[in-house]
Design an enzyme around this catalytic site. Structure first.
Site, PDB file in Angstrom:
ATOM      1  N   GLY A 167      79.100  -8.987   1.807  1.00 43.00           N
ATOM      2  CA  GLY A 167      80.485  -8.849   2.232  1.00 43.00           C
ATOM      3  C   GLY A 167      80.949  -7.406   2.165  1.00 43.00           C
ATOM      4  N   GLU A 217     105.018 -10.692   9.720  1.00 36.25           N
ATOM      5  CA  GLU A 217     104.703  -9.443  10.427  1.00 36.25           C
ATOM      6  C   GLU A 217     104.447  -9.718  11.909  1.00 36.25           C
ATOM      7  OE1 GLU A 217     101.508  -7.879   8.000  1.00 36.25           O
ATOM      8  OE2 GLU A 217     102.922  -6.966   6.602  1.00 36.25           O
ATOM      9  N   ASP A 226      88.728 -12.491  -2.330  1.00 39.85           N
ATOM     10  CA  ASP A 226      89.334 -13.758  -1.899  1.00 39.85           C
ATOM     11  C   ASP A 226      88.467 -14.969  -2.198  1.00 39.85           C
ATOM     12  OD1 ASP A 226      91.436 -12.346  -0.915  1.00 39.85           O
ATOM     13  OD2 ASP A 226      91.114 -12.854   1.198  1.00 39.85           O
TER      14      ASP A 226
HETATM   15  C1  LIG Z   1      96.012 -10.817   9.057  1.00 43.59           C
HETATM   16  C2  LIG Z   1      95.908 -10.455   7.599  1.00 43.59           C
HETATM   17  C3  LIG Z   1      96.813  -9.555   7.051  1.00 43.59           C
HETATM   18  C4  LIG Z   1      96.725  -9.211   5.701  1.00 43.59           C
HETATM   19  N1  LIG Z   1      97.632  -8.302   5.190  1.00 43.59           N
HETATM   20  C5  LIG Z   1      97.503  -7.913   3.899  1.00 43.59           C
HETATM   21  C6  LIG Z   1      98.363  -6.924   3.353  1.00 43.59           C
HETATM   22  O1  LIG Z   1      99.258  -6.415   4.022  1.00 43.59           O
HETATM   23  N2  LIG Z   1      98.176  -6.540   2.053  1.00 43.59           N
HETATM   24  C7  LIG Z   1      97.198  -7.085   1.280  1.00 43.59           C
HETATM   25  O2  LIG Z   1      97.040  -6.701   0.119  1.00 43.59           O
HETATM   26  N3  LIG Z   1      96.373  -8.022   1.769  1.00 43.59           N
HETATM   27  C8  LIG Z   1      96.495  -8.446   3.055  1.00 43.59           C
HETATM   28  N4  LIG Z   1      95.647  -9.401   3.551  1.00 43.59           N
HETATM   29  C9  LIG Z   1      94.648  -9.999   2.655  1.00 43.59           C
HETATM   30  C10 LIG Z   1      93.476  -9.056   2.464  1.00 43.59           C
HETATM   31  O3  LIG Z   1      93.049  -8.573   3.708  1.00 43.59           O
HETATM   32  C11 LIG Z   1      92.362  -9.826   1.771  1.00 43.59           C
HETATM   33  O4  LIG Z   1      92.857 -10.299   0.548  1.00 43.59           O
HETATM   34  C12 LIG Z   1      91.164  -8.930   1.522  1.00 43.59           C
HETATM   35  O5  LIG Z   1      90.614  -8.530   2.752  1.00 43.59           O
HETATM   36  C13 LIG Z   1      90.104  -9.662   0.709  1.00 43.59           C
HETATM   37  O6  LIG Z   1      88.999  -8.822   0.563  1.00 43.59           O
HETATM   38  P1  LIG Z   1      87.541  -9.460   0.394  1.00 43.59           P
HETATM   39  O7  LIG Z   1      86.624  -8.323   0.145  1.00 43.59           O
HETATM   40  O8  LIG Z   1      87.581 -10.560  -0.588  1.00 43.59           O
HETATM   41  O9  LIG Z   1      87.209 -10.153   1.781  1.00 43.59           O
HETATM   42  P2  LIG Z   1      87.246  -9.583   3.254  1.00 43.59           P
HETATM   43  O10 LIG Z   1      88.016  -8.333   3.363  1.00 43.59           O
HETATM   44  O11 LIG Z   1      87.661 -10.746   4.091  1.00 43.59           O
HETATM   45  O12 LIG Z   1      85.732  -9.213   3.554  1.00 43.59           O
HETATM   46  C14 LIG Z   1      84.743 -10.209   3.607  1.00 43.59           C
HETATM   47  C15 LIG Z   1      83.546  -9.643   4.356  1.00 43.59           C
HETATM   48  O13 LIG Z   1      82.472 -10.581   4.209  1.00 43.59           O
HETATM   49  C16 LIG Z   1      81.815 -10.761   5.441  1.00 43.59           C
HETATM   50  N5  LIG Z   1      81.190 -12.088   5.394  1.00 43.59           N
HETATM   51  C17 LIG Z   1      81.788 -13.279   5.476  1.00 43.59           C
HETATM   52  N6  LIG Z   1      80.883 -14.272   5.334  1.00 43.59           N
HETATM   53  C18 LIG Z   1      79.683 -13.668   5.158  1.00 43.59           C
HETATM   54  C19 LIG Z   1      78.373 -14.149   4.954  1.00 43.59           C
HETATM   55  N7  LIG Z   1      78.082 -15.463   4.892  1.00 43.59           N
HETATM   56  N8  LIG Z   1      77.360 -13.256   4.808  1.00 43.59           N
HETATM   57  C20 LIG Z   1      77.631 -11.914   4.850  1.00 43.59           C
HETATM   58  N9  LIG Z   1      78.857 -11.403   5.047  1.00 43.59           N
HETATM   59  C21 LIG Z   1      79.882 -12.282   5.196  1.00 43.59           C
HETATM   60  C22 LIG Z   1      82.894 -10.602   6.478  1.00 43.59           C
HETATM   61  O14 LIG Z   1      82.335 -10.205   7.728  1.00 43.59           O
HETATM   62  C23 LIG Z   1      83.767  -9.512   5.854  1.00 43.59           C
HETATM   63  O15 LIG Z   1      83.377  -8.232   6.269  1.00 43.59           O
HETATM   64  C24 LIG Z   1      95.713  -9.776   4.903  1.00 43.59           C
HETATM   65  C25 LIG Z   1      94.796 -10.678   5.454  1.00 43.59           C
HETATM   66  C26 LIG Z   1      94.892 -11.018   6.795  1.00 43.59           C
HETATM   67  C27 LIG Z   1      93.901 -11.974   7.377  1.00 43.59           C
END
Ligand SMILES: Cc1cc2nc3c(=O)[nH]c(=O)nc-3n(C[C@H](O)[C@H](O)[C@H](O)COP(=O)(O)OP(=O)(O)OC[C@H]3O[C@@H](n4cnc5c(N)ncnc54)[C@H](O)[C@@H]3O)c2cc1C
Length: 431
Positions: A5, A158, A288
């Site tokens: 990820g 938004e 997340d």
């Molecule tokens: C539209 C939107 C607006 C948002 N606005 C805000 C904001 O203003 N402020 C804020 O704090 N948060 C915001 N968030 C929430 C924030 O973006 C997330 O909480 C954050 O991105 C979580 O980070 P993460 O690293 O857990 O997952 P992510 O950023 O979702 O990254 C997960 C990564 O894992 C990869 N992946 C998925 N499944 C697999 C797999 N099986 N194998 C390999 N790779 C995989 C994906 O391609 C992705 O690149 C928003 C979310 C969305 C959808």
């Protein structure tokens, strides 16, 4: 070390591990990391898709890590190997899972088939192209365009606010023969207020700002079913909806069940206080996708960043024969924007801002957290242009006819594959 990820959680884990001299491989299903907080700007034609996507391989190389494209499909904990959906497999000493979540429809009939999500770069492009096609249709037929945004959290607010502004100021300049009143923007939320985690005064402000922009805000309202051209409310009312956007909740993707790890609410992987997956010594989860049921963190960028760093630190401690430490989330505050010069900011110390000042704070913070110099410059230019030349016909970044990713012609798919092969064959990129 294998990190699955390339989002906020995964990327923030890399540097601590490579600084400690460990070999790190970053794995992601996409070639890029997506900056989700600005996806709604791509969907509303304010930013280019490339502004919110940064090459994962480039980021990995910056910190002496390796990038491999592929989706995690299975984990063999006994032999410490993972399998990717493209057939590749690799061993690990420690594994960090930071794969994020995806849209949850909670079993609502028709929602998966008839709504647009806003979780990936592709989602944003598909939504933008459908919106543009919808606006264009108004110039050739006599109907209306009804847009329903489901979910009154930050994403829903938004998007609804920006769509309403798009209609009021930008649409007239881009499609001068269309009466903006024919575009209706509705926001549906089942709770009695918008923006759940915010102070009631900021919730009221957000609602008032949306109403002032002409959004039909429906609180205490549950969707029972979605069809191709309607949303059916639980209390029996049917509302016309040509474009329905689902911003009402998230859950782990369906593939996570195949990893054989314990899953909690909404399919999130259950972790202990140190972020190790329950029952596992060498697998951590961050961001997340991870949940400690005794101390759940909000699904936002800051918790993901802090969890990624913490997981990396614990691996370094384990390798140094030290005990792990529990994760504590330091809440720095939260913010959401409603539209031009309108935002709400709630800082951890209790300070609350709204209006123009909050909007500039939102703008600056998002630029700061964007990855890559080019992305920052193009985003700064595109958003400044959008909000300075408000109402100017060139203030939208137009796309093409709506296209589904699955429907790409074979030639385009081949091109994508060739790009991957070239990337993998770089001489100084170890296999
Ligand atoms: C539209 C939107 C607006 C948002 N606005 C805000 C904001 O203003 N402020 C804020 O704090 N948060 C915001 N968030 C929430 C924030 O973006 C997330 O909480 C954050 O991105 C979580 O980070 P993460 O690293 O857990 O997952 P992510 O950023 O979702 O990254 C997960 C990564 O894992 C990869 N992946 C998925 N499944 C697999 C797999 N099986 N194998 C390999 N790779 C995989 C994906 O391609 C992705 O690149 C928003 C979310 C969305 C959808």
């Amino acid at each position: 070390m294998v990190i699955c990820g390339a989002g906020f959680g995964g990327l923030s884990a890399i540097s601590r591990l490579t600084r400690a001299g460990m070999r790190v491989t970053l794995v992601d299903g996409h070639l890029y990391s997506t900056f989700q907080p600005l996806l709604y700007q791509v969907a509303t034609a304010g930013l280019n898709p490339g502004d919110v996507a940064y090459p994962a391989g480039g980021f990995a190389r910056r910190y002496d890590a390796i990038f491999r494209r592929g989706e995690l499909a299975a984990i063999d904990t006994a032999s410490r190997r993972i399998k990717l959906s493209n057939g590749h497999d690799m061993g690990y000493d420690y594994l960090i899972l930071a794969t994020g979540v995806t849209t949850a429809f909670y079993g609502i009939k028709g929602a998966a088939e008839h709504t647009f999500g806003l979780y990936t770069r592709t989602d944003a492009i598909v939504l933008r192209d459908h919106l543009m096609a919808g606006f264009e249709r108004l110039s050739v037929d006599s109907g209306d365009l009804n847009v329903t945004v489901v979910g009154g959290g930050a994403t829903g607010v938004e998007l609804a606010g920006t769509l309403a502004e798009l209609r009021r100021t930008v649409l007239g300049a881009t499609f001068p023969d269309v009466d903006p009143a024919r575009v209706r923007v509705r926001l549906v939320e089942m709770a009695p207020h918008l923006l759940g985690p915010f102070h009631p005064k900021l919730q009221e402000y957000a609602k008032a700002q949306l109403l002032a922009r002409g959004v039909d805000v429906r609180l205490d309202t549950r969707i029972g079913e979605v069809t191709a051209d309607q949303v059916r409310l639980v209390h029996g009312e049917d509302l016309p909806s040509d474009i329905t956007v689902w911003a009402a909740g998230v859950a782990a993707g369906p593939g996570v069940a195949g990893w054989g790890l314990p899953q909690g609410k909404n399919g999130r992987i259950v972790v202990g206080p140190d972020l190790r997956v329950q029952g596992q010594d060498r697998i951590f989860a961050a961001g997340d996708i991870a949940v400690n049921p005794d101390d759940p963190t909000p699904q936002l960028a800051q918790p993901a960043i802090q969890m990624g760093r913490h997981a990396a630190e614990q691996i370094v401690r384990l390798e140094g024969k030290q005990a792990t430490e529990p994760f504590t989330y330091h809440d720095k505050g939260t913010m959401a924007t409603i539209g031009r010069r309108s935002a709400v900011v709630q800082l951890a110390g209790g300070l609350r801002l709204r209006g123009t000042l909050a909007w500039f704070a939102w703008f600056a913070l998002h630029l700061f957290y964007l990855l890559g110099g080019r992305n920052r410059v193009t985003t700064l230019i595109n958003l400044t242009y959008r909000y300075l030349f408000w109402g100017h016909g060139g203030a939208v970044i137009v796309g093409d006819e709506p296209v589904n990713a699955q429907e790409l012609p074979v030639a385009s798919k081949n091109l994508v594959l060739q790009t991957v092969v070239v990337h993998w064959a770089k001489p100084n990129c170890p296999q």
